[in-house]
Scaffold this motif. Structure first.
Motif, PDB file in Angstrom:
ATOM      1  N   THR A 186      -6.968  43.309  16.889  1.00 53.13           N
ATOM      2  CA  THR A 186      -6.505  42.276  17.827  1.00 53.13           C
ATOM      3  C   THR A 186      -4.999  42.049  17.764  1.00 53.13           C
ATOM      4  O   THR A 186      -4.456  41.334  18.609  1.00 53.13           O
ATOM      5  CB  THR A 186      -7.209  40.933  17.548  1.00 53.13           C
ATOM      6  N   LYS A 187      -4.334  42.640  16.767  1.00 57.47           N
ATOM      7  CA  LYS A 187      -2.900  42.422  16.621  1.00 57.47           C
ATOM      8  C   LYS A 187      -2.165  43.758  16.536  1.00 57.47           C
ATOM      9  O   LYS A 187      -2.639  44.691  15.898  1.00 57.47           O
ATOM     10  CB  LYS A 187      -2.595  41.586  15.376  1.00 57.47           C
ATOM     11  N   GLY A 188      -1.018  43.813  17.159  1.00 57.07           N
ATOM     12  CA  GLY A 188      -0.212  45.013  17.190  1.00 57.07           C
ATOM     13  C   GLY A 188       0.647  45.020  18.430  1.00 57.07           C
ATOM     14  O   GLY A 188       0.744  43.994  19.136  1.00 57.07           O
ATOM     15  N   ILE A 234       0.436  49.165  14.525  1.00 53.03           N
ATOM     16  CA  ILE A 234      -0.119  48.025  13.784  1.00 53.03           C
ATOM     17  C   ILE A 234       0.639  47.747  12.483  1.00 53.03           C
ATOM     18  O   ILE A 234       0.442  46.692  11.872  1.00 53.03           O
ATOM     19  CB  ILE A 234      -1.610  48.237  13.459  1.00 53.03           C
ATOM     20  N   ALA A 289       2.368  44.550   8.133  1.00 50.98           N
ATOM     21  CA  ALA A 289       1.564  44.439   9.345  1.00 50.98           C
ATOM     22  C   ALA A 289       2.417  43.927  10.496  1.00 50.98           C
ATOM     23  O   ALA A 289       3.248  43.029  10.326  1.00 50.98           O
ATOM     24  CB  ALA A 289       0.383  43.502   9.108  1.00 50.98           C
ATOM     25  N   SER A 339       3.105  42.945  23.350  1.00 47.16           N
ATOM     26  CA  SER A 339       2.185  42.514  22.302  1.00 47.16           C
ATOM     27  C   SER A 339       0.748  42.763  22.731  1.00 47.16           C
ATOM     28  O   SER A 339       0.363  42.491  23.876  1.00 47.16           O
ATOM     29  CB  SER A 339       2.389  41.027  21.995  1.00 47.16           C
ATOM     30  N   GLY A 362       2.120  42.273  14.210  1.00 49.32           N
ATOM     31  CA  GLY A 362       1.180  41.646  15.122  1.00 49.32           C
ATOM     32  C   GLY A 362       1.716  41.390  16.508  1.00 49.32           C
ATOM     33  O   GLY A 362       0.959  41.059  17.421  1.00 49.32           O
ATOM     34  N   SER A 363       3.041  41.556  16.668  1.00 44.82           N
ATOM     35  CA  SER A 363       3.651  41.253  17.963  1.00 44.82           C
ATOM     36  C   SER A 363       5.001  41.943  18.057  1.00 44.82           C
ATOM     37  O   SER A 363       5.524  42.483  17.078  1.00 44.82           O
ATOM     38  CB  SER A 363       3.822  39.740  18.127  1.00 44.82           C
ATOM     39  N   ASP A 399       7.377  40.388  15.615  1.00 47.24           N
ATOM     40  CA  ASP A 399       7.244  40.913  14.253  1.00 47.24           C
ATOM     41  C   ASP A 399       7.966  42.251  14.109  1.00 47.24           C
ATOM     42  O   ASP A 399       8.633  42.502  13.100  1.00 47.24           O
ATOM     43  CB  ASP A 399       5.770  41.100  13.894  1.00 47.24           C
TER      44      ASP A 399
END
Length: 443
Positions: A367-369, A391, A397, A318, A399-400, A403
């Motif tokens: 900041t997320k991906g 991403i 989307a 992450s 984020g981690s 996800d």
């Protein structure tokens, strides 16, 4: 002479009346013995009246009980509930077994003669299982995948103490389920499957298993939640990479209960005990895999020995962990069940010298991906590379790693095309990946 000819209305007084005292029965015109008859009639009338009132006001002909038993919801007495618990446990207990996992290390110690015959090596793990199917000369047992982790030899101990050697039919670490096979001789009871979707909060349940090595152990509690969502670290590296929907109960579930039965008061299997929160100050929180979710997995394991899921082929971490300065000491693989492991060795070498990989270029505001640590199989064929930052998948989307895994397993099928949006060297790109089934060599 009176106005009427009869004596009733006559004003004359009989001469005999003067011989009886005023107020006596003779004075009242009663013959001797009349008083006794009146008393008897009055007593009988009163008795009949009391009986009629008792029947009218709810006596119903039932004998009054000296003490009425306290009742629980639904009008059941505690005595009745206790009998249902006893009946349910007697029905299910013969189908619950203890699982002994002699790990490869334990077998090495045993073969070296460090332990006497019948004595288990110290690193032997224990759990529980439930016999759910009997076919011909084989019987099949549900347990947890983590119970048979690193297994060298597996034994199933029946309720009567008989040990049977078990073989692994299949396992799935995503759902933490596994199926074992043993010989069916001596096995006469198979658990009846219930419906976890019909459970209600507050319903009483029973947990049966092998806690702390105490085989054939029984605890009771209530359903605290029918659909509790908890994060799971599949590789037990501290990073959550999956979410599990579970039944929460306050029935005591301790080490060794994993893989055992959670049953209702009808003696039907509603869950497979899997986890327990055992942190300091936390008690009475246990979890079980709902049987309605387990059945499709069990069918797949029985048929193919595994659960087939769409395979992307990326090792990731992450982005949030990277930005927080967390070292890459446990690499998550979102679609490889066994995950991956950072050995601490450099990823590449040039002219015999260690090569330190370049840091990923993170665009401002991103900041997320997930950062791609390695691309293999379908993702490598499609063009994904080390340090790419994913991403989005399709229009969702990401984020981690959690996800990414949830989208793959819940929204895609083997053979589907997946649109991947990612950053490479600070610039946004997209590409299509065709999802495949993971080959056995990639397990």
């Amino acid at each position: 002479m009176g106005l009427f000819d009869d004596d009733f209305y006559s004003t004359r007084v009989r001469r005999r009346s003067r011989y009886w005292p005023r107020g006596s029965s003779r004075a009242l015109g009663l013959r001797p013995g009349s008083t006794l008859r009146i008393a008897l009639i009055s007593s009988l009338t009163s008795s009949v009246l009391v009986a009629a009132l008792f029947l009218l006001w709810g006596g119903g002909g039932r004998s009054p009980e000296p003490e009425s038993m306290p009742a629980i919801a639904g009008g059941q007495s505690y005595v009745e509930t206790s009998e249902r618990i006893i009946s349910a446990s007697e029905k299910v207990r013969p189908a619950v077994v203890s699982i002994i996992n002699l790990t490869t290390q334990a077998l090495e110690l045993q073969e070296a003669g460090d332990f006497e015959e019948g004595e288990l090596p110290y690193n032997t793990s224990m759990g529980s299982g439930v016999i759910f199917k009997k076919q011909g000369d084989k019987a099949y047992i549900i347990t947890n995948a983590h119970v048979i982790q690193d297994a060298g030899e597996i034994q199933a101990v029946l309720v009567g103490g008989e040990r049977k050697k078990a073989t692994i039919v299949g396992k799935d670490i995503i759902t933490d389920l596994a199926v074992l096979e043993v010989g069916s001789d001596g096995i006469n009871t198979v658990v009846e499957l219930g419906h976890s979707d019909k459970l209600r909060v507050g319903e009483m349940v029973i947990a049966i298993g092998n806690p702390l090595g105490f085989g054939d152990s029984l605890t009771q509690g209530i359903v605290s939640s029918t659909k509790r969502i908890i994060p799971v670290s599949i590789n037990q590296d501290g990073n959550y990479d999956w979410e599990q929907e579970v039944i929460q109960t306050d029935a005591a579930i301790n080490q060794g209960n994993s893989g055992g039965a959670l049953v209702d008061l009808n003696g039907k299997l509603v869950g497979i005990n899997s986890m327990k929160v055992a942190d300091r100050g936390v008690e009475g929180i246990g979890f079980a895999i709902p049987i309605d979710q387990a059945v499709p997995v069990l069918n797949a394991l029985m048929e193919k020995g595994k659960v087939s899921r769409p395979y992307l082929g990326v090792y990731t971490m992450s982005l949030g962990y990277y930005l927080d300065g967390i070292e890459m000491n446990g690499l998550d693989d979102p679609d490889e069940e066994e995950g991956s492991e950072d050995t601490g060795e450099p990823r590449e070498e040039t002219d015999g010298e260690a090569f330190e990989p370049a840091e990923p270029v993170v665009p401002k505001g991103v900041t997320k991906g997930v950062i791609v640590l390695e691309a293999v199989g379908p993702s490598l064929d499609a063009g994904l590379k080390f340090n790419d930052i994913i991403i989005a998948l399709d229009s969702t989307a990401i984020g981690s790693t959690l996800d990414l895994r949830k989208y793959l397993y819940h929204s895609k099928k083997i053979g589907d095309s997946l649109k991947v949006t990612y950053y490479r060297d600070g610039k946004k790109h997209t590409l299509d990946v065709k999802l495949t089934e993971k080959a056995d060599a990639q397990e």
